[in-house]
Design a protein around this motif. Structure first.
Motif, mmCIF file in Angstrom:
data_model
loop_
_atom_site.group_PDB
_atom_site.id
_atom_site.type_symbol
_atom_site.label_atom_id
_atom_site.label_comp_id
_atom_site.label_asym_id
_atom_site.label_seq_id
_atom_site.Cartn_x
_atom_site.Cartn_y
_atom_site.Cartn_z
ATOM 1 N N LEU A 158 0.816 -1.218 0.000
ATOM 2 C CA LEU A 158 0.000 0.000 0.000
ATOM 3 C C LEU A 158 0.846 1.263 0.000
ATOM 4 O O LEU A 158 0.482 2.260 -0.641
ATOM 5 N N SER A 159 1.962 1.253 0.702
ATOM 6 C CA SER A 159 2.827 2.436 0.697
ATOM 7 C C SER A 159 3.489 2.630 -0.661
ATOM 8 O O SER A 159 3.663 3.772 -1.122
ATOM 9 N N LEU A 160 3.846 1.532 -1.346
ATOM 10 C CA LEU A 160 4.400 1.649 -2.692
ATOM 11 C C LEU A 160 3.354 2.181 -3.661
ATOM 12 O O LEU A 160 3.649 3.045 -4.504
ATOM 13 N N ALA A 161 2.126 1.671 -3.555
ATOM 14 C CA ALA A 161 1.051 2.171 -4.407
ATOM 15 C C ALA A 161 0.758 3.646 -4.118
ATOM 16 O O ALA A 161 0.484 4.423 -5.038
ATOM 17 N N GLN A 162 0.836 4.032 -2.851
ATOM 18 C CA GLN A 162 0.593 5.423 -2.489
ATOM 19 C C GLN A 162 1.645 6.346 -3.097
ATOM 20 O O GLN A 162 1.311 7.371 -3.702
ATOM 21 N N ALA A 163 2.925 6.006 -2.939
ATOM 22 C CA ALA A 163 3.989 6.840 -3.495
ATOM 23 C C ALA A 163 3.908 6.891 -5.022
ATOM 24 O O ALA A 163 4.104 7.953 -5.637
ATOM 25 N N SER A 164 3.613 5.759 -5.646
ATOM 26 C CA SER A 164 3.525 5.718 -7.106
ATOM 27 C C SER A 164 2.340 6.534 -7.611
ATOM 28 O O SER A 164 2.430 7.186 -8.660
ATOM 29 N N LEU A 165 1.239 6.511 -6.862
ATOM 30 C CA LEU A 165 0.066 7.269 -7.288
ATOM 31 C C LEU A 165 0.307 8.767 -7.198
ATOM 32 O O LEU A 165 -0.178 9.535 -8.040
#
Length: 246
Positions: A176-183
């Protein structure tokens, strides 16, 4: 023409970066959805319940487990995934189109450039909303997992702690943190795409306006009398025929 190629090359580079950023949103969200068996962890609510091991013993923190009262809405996870998928598909199509334009040495029409600006601005707001939604949802889930930061571990460390749920929580924070930063990176790239699309529209509009003035500049170089831009040449006046005296 050189400015056109530079703007188009920059736009192609941003589209290529958006493909990578979009994939870094879609893949972690898909892995998290699979680990949580189709449930969404964002905005999930729950509490920690301590288990008593005997009638004369007090509740132990080691025997407590997380109870999820209500899982988060699926739309919260699906919205972020949709923005990532659209970014990947749109970036791939526009990258191929941009390289085709660079090879053919031509650009979009004025109307097509306007539609590109409009679409980029709309998706910019969508990706920004999805980024805020994902960030707030992750904070809410972290508050649930850490019991509002009263547990002896952080949200990142809680993925290695057994939560005694029927889902796999061993890598939820990483995903979720990777998806958050990528978004958020996707949102920044959509902002760059909007700016570049507007610059291309402005340049295309300038070329369209200055197009009728090119014949006038040619006349000036050839030494002819210049005519007004955009005005049709006036027909020559009929010459007066001399009258014959008898």
């Amino acid at each position: 023409m050189e400015l056109d190629r530079r703007l188009l090359s920059a736009h192609c580079a941003v589209h290529a970066l958006s493909i990578a950023a979009g994939l870094l949103v879609v893949v972690p969200m898909a892995l998290n959805g699979s680990a949580f068996k189709g449930r969404c962890a964002l905005f999930s609510t729950g509490y920690w319940r301590a288990e008593t091991r005997g009638a004369d013993t007090e509740p132990s923190a080691d025997a407590s487990h997380l109870v999820v009262q209500q899982w988060g809405p699926l739309a919260a996870c699906q919205f972020a995934t949709f923005v990532g998928i659209f970014t990947v598909l749109y970036g791939a199509a526009q990258s191929w189109r941009g390289f085709f334009y660079l090879h053919g040495r031509h650009d979009d029409t004025l109307f097509s450039s306007f539609l590109t600006v409009l679409l980029s601005v709309c998706v910019l707001f969508l990706s920004g909303g999805a980024s805020v939604l994902l960030s707030l949802g992750l904070v809410s889930w972290c508050d649930t997992v850490t019991d509002n930061n009263t547990r002896p571990y952080s949200c990142a460390e809680s993925q290695s702690v057994p939560l005694y749920l029927d889902v796999d929580t061993s890598s939820f924070y990483t995903e979720l943190s990777l998806a958050q930063a990528s978004l958020w990176c996707v949102t920044a790239l959509w902002l760059a795409q909007s700016i570049l699309a507007f610059l291309r529209l402005y340049h295309s509009h300038s070329q369209h306006i200055s197009g009728p003035c090119l014949p006038r500049e040619k006349e000036l170089l050839l030494g002819h009398s210049p005519s007004e831009c955009g005005s049709s040449p006036s027909p020559p006046l009929p010459s007066a025929t001399p009258t014959l005296l008898v």
